[in-house]
Design an enzyme around this catalytic site. Structure first.
Site, PDB file in Angstrom:
ATOM      1  N   ALA A 114       0.846  -1.205   0.000  1.00  0.00           N
ATOM      2  CA  ALA A 114       0.000   0.000   0.000  1.00  0.00           C
ATOM      3  C   ALA A 114       0.879   1.252   0.000  1.00  0.00           C
ATOM      4  O   ALA A 114       0.555   2.251  -0.657  1.00  0.00           O
ATOM      5  CB  ALA A 114      -0.938  -0.016   1.203  1.00  0.00           C
ATOM      6  N   ASP A 155      -1.231  -8.157  -3.757  1.00  0.00           N
ATOM      7  CA  ASP A 155      -1.455  -7.096  -2.770  1.00  0.00           C
ATOM      8  C   ASP A 155      -1.398  -5.713  -3.433  1.00  0.00           C
ATOM      9  O   ASP A 155      -2.166  -4.804  -3.086  1.00  0.00           O
ATOM     10  CB  ASP A 155      -0.444  -7.212  -1.616  1.00  0.00           C
ATOM     11  CG  ASP A 155       0.960  -7.577  -2.091  1.00  0.00           C
ATOM     12  OD1 ASP A 155       1.196  -7.642  -3.319  1.00  0.00           O
ATOM     13  OD2 ASP A 155       1.823  -7.799  -1.238  1.00  0.00           O
TER      14      ASP A 155
HETATM   15  O1  PMV Z   1       1.051 -13.129   3.850  1.00  0.00           O
HETATM   16  P1  PMV Z   1       0.341 -12.273   2.868  1.00  0.00           P
HETATM   17  O2  PMV Z   1      -1.007 -11.820   3.351  1.00  0.00           O
HETATM   18  O3  PMV Z   1       1.157 -11.151   2.377  1.00  0.00           O
HETATM   19  O4  PMV Z   1      -0.015 -13.190   1.602  1.00  0.00           O
HETATM   20  C1  PMV Z   1       0.964 -13.881   0.892  1.00  0.00           C
HETATM   21  C2  PMV Z   1       0.328 -14.610  -0.246  1.00  0.00           C
HETATM   22  C3  PMV Z   1       1.290 -15.495  -1.033  1.00  0.00           C
HETATM   23  O5  PMV Z   1       0.536 -16.088  -2.096  1.00  0.00           O
HETATM   24  C4  PMV Z   1       1.830 -16.609  -0.159  1.00  0.00           C
HETATM   25  C5  PMV Z   1       2.446 -14.706  -1.618  1.00  0.00           C
HETATM   26  C6  PMV Z   1       2.091 -13.836  -2.805  1.00  0.00           C
HETATM   27  O6  PMV Z   1       2.859 -12.896  -3.084  1.00  0.00           O
HETATM   28  O7  PMV Z   1       1.090 -14.083  -3.496  1.00  0.00           O
END
Ligand code: PMV
Length: 324
Positions: A114, A155
């Site tokens: 973000a 994200d």
């Molecule tokens: O831990 P978080 O909420 O940032 O999620 C990671 C998700 C993964 O698939 C494990 C990594 C990614 O970059 O997609």
């Protein structure tokens, strides 16, 4: 001297984590816990960074040194965003960056991505470069990879587009899903997880047991495709079942923990339509889908299992300019 404030939401993975690092799709929703950043033009040809919430106070660097030499870890997201923007578009002013995030860094809602999105969006606005969401995504994703070497970029997409997305690795597909709500309970384990570390552990497992891990990823990917249709049809009971299957595969991958398992099974016992960990695993948050009537019972069960309820809305708005 121009000044503007930009904000971007956090995210929660609904389905498809880990598999999405390897070319498969996932479902992600933006959450209304926002990172906020104010950018001000200054005369001196420097980047000034004042981000007490990130643990950085009065950091400064000449613009021609950006991205070079030692960069304190906590300044990396913003300095590397700056570097990638300036490399592509140039800049003819010094910049002061101040952050005011509503994020608790511990929940794993994606404050790094973000902050990258906010920096890039603010820089493009102040330099009057009209970037499409996809162009913004490409610059931000490059910055994520510069910083941590791994990651699907889900994200970053959630922070830019907001809402709920069907997303494929590296932004190969980014499809906003037309839904108007998502009845979720979010439970925090109290344990901060290290996503990069866990992603690397899965990479090692994949080297050791390629066929088995690939089988799991393929199965998860099938669940995501069905989950997308269930979301669009607002078929919450089906979505819940798919989330439960997804959780089983995440347990097979070895990324769930006793605490996550216990919060997930307590939520299900209290009537959740489905429940699973969200994100890399190892800690952070779990999510449970409720039917509109049993939200409180599920929350109580999660608390009894030792979790903390994080009361924020899913399907939040994407990055936006707060003032001009
Ligand atoms: O831990 P978080 O909420 O940032 O999620 C990671 C998700 C993964 O698939 C494990 C990594 C990614 O970059 O997609």
């Amino acid at each position: 001297m121009q000044q503007l404030t930009v904000s971007a939401p956090g995210k929660l993975m609904l389905m498809g984590e880990h598999a999405v690092v390897y070319g498969y799709p996932c479902l992600v929703t933006a959450v209304d816990s926002r990172f906020k950043l104010t950018l001000t033009e200054i005369d001196a040809p420097n980047l000034l960074l004042h981000a007490p919430d990130l643990g950085i106070i009065d950091y400064h660097k000449p613009i021609n040194q950006i991205g070079k030499g030692d960069i304190p870890p906590k300044a990396q997201c913003i300095e590397l965003s700056f570097k990638n923007f300036v490399q592509k578009y140039g800049i003819n002013t010094g910049i002061k960056v101040e952050t005011q995030s509503q994020f608790s860094q511990s929940y794993g809602f994606g404050s790094s991505s973000a902050s990258i999105v906010c920096t890039m969006k603010a820089l493009s606005q102040i330099s009057q470069k009209k970037l499409t969401n996809q162009e913004l995504f490409d610059l931000c994703y490059r910055t994520v990879i510069d910083k941590q070497g791994v990651g699907s970029g889900f994200d970053v997409a959630a922070a830019i587009w907001g809402g709920t997305l069907y997303f494929v690795t590296g932004g190969k597909a980014i499809e906003p899903l037309n839904i108007n709500n998502l009845p979720l309970v979010i439970g925090y384990t109290g344990v901060k997880s290290d996503t990069t570390q866990i992603v690397k552990e899965i990479a090692k497992k994949k080297e050791l047991y390629p066929a088995k891990i690939e089988l799991i990823f393929k199965a998860i990917s099938g669940l995501v495709e069905q989950g997308k249709r269930a979301l669009l049809e607002k078929d919450w009971p089906l979505l819940g079942k798919l989330m439960n299957f997804n959780q089983n595969y995440l347990e097979d991958l070895g990324v769930s923990t006793e605490k996550l398992n216990s919060m997930v099974s307590s939520a299900k016992a209290a009537g959740a339509l489905g429940a699973k960990l969200s994100g890399a695993g190892g800690g952070d948050c779990m999510i449970a889908l409720h039917n509109g009537k049993n939200k409180q019972a599920i929350e109580k069960a999660i608390i009894q299992a030792g979790g903390e309820i994080v009361d924020i809305k899913a399907h939040a708005q994407g990055a936006r300019i707060e003032n001009l």
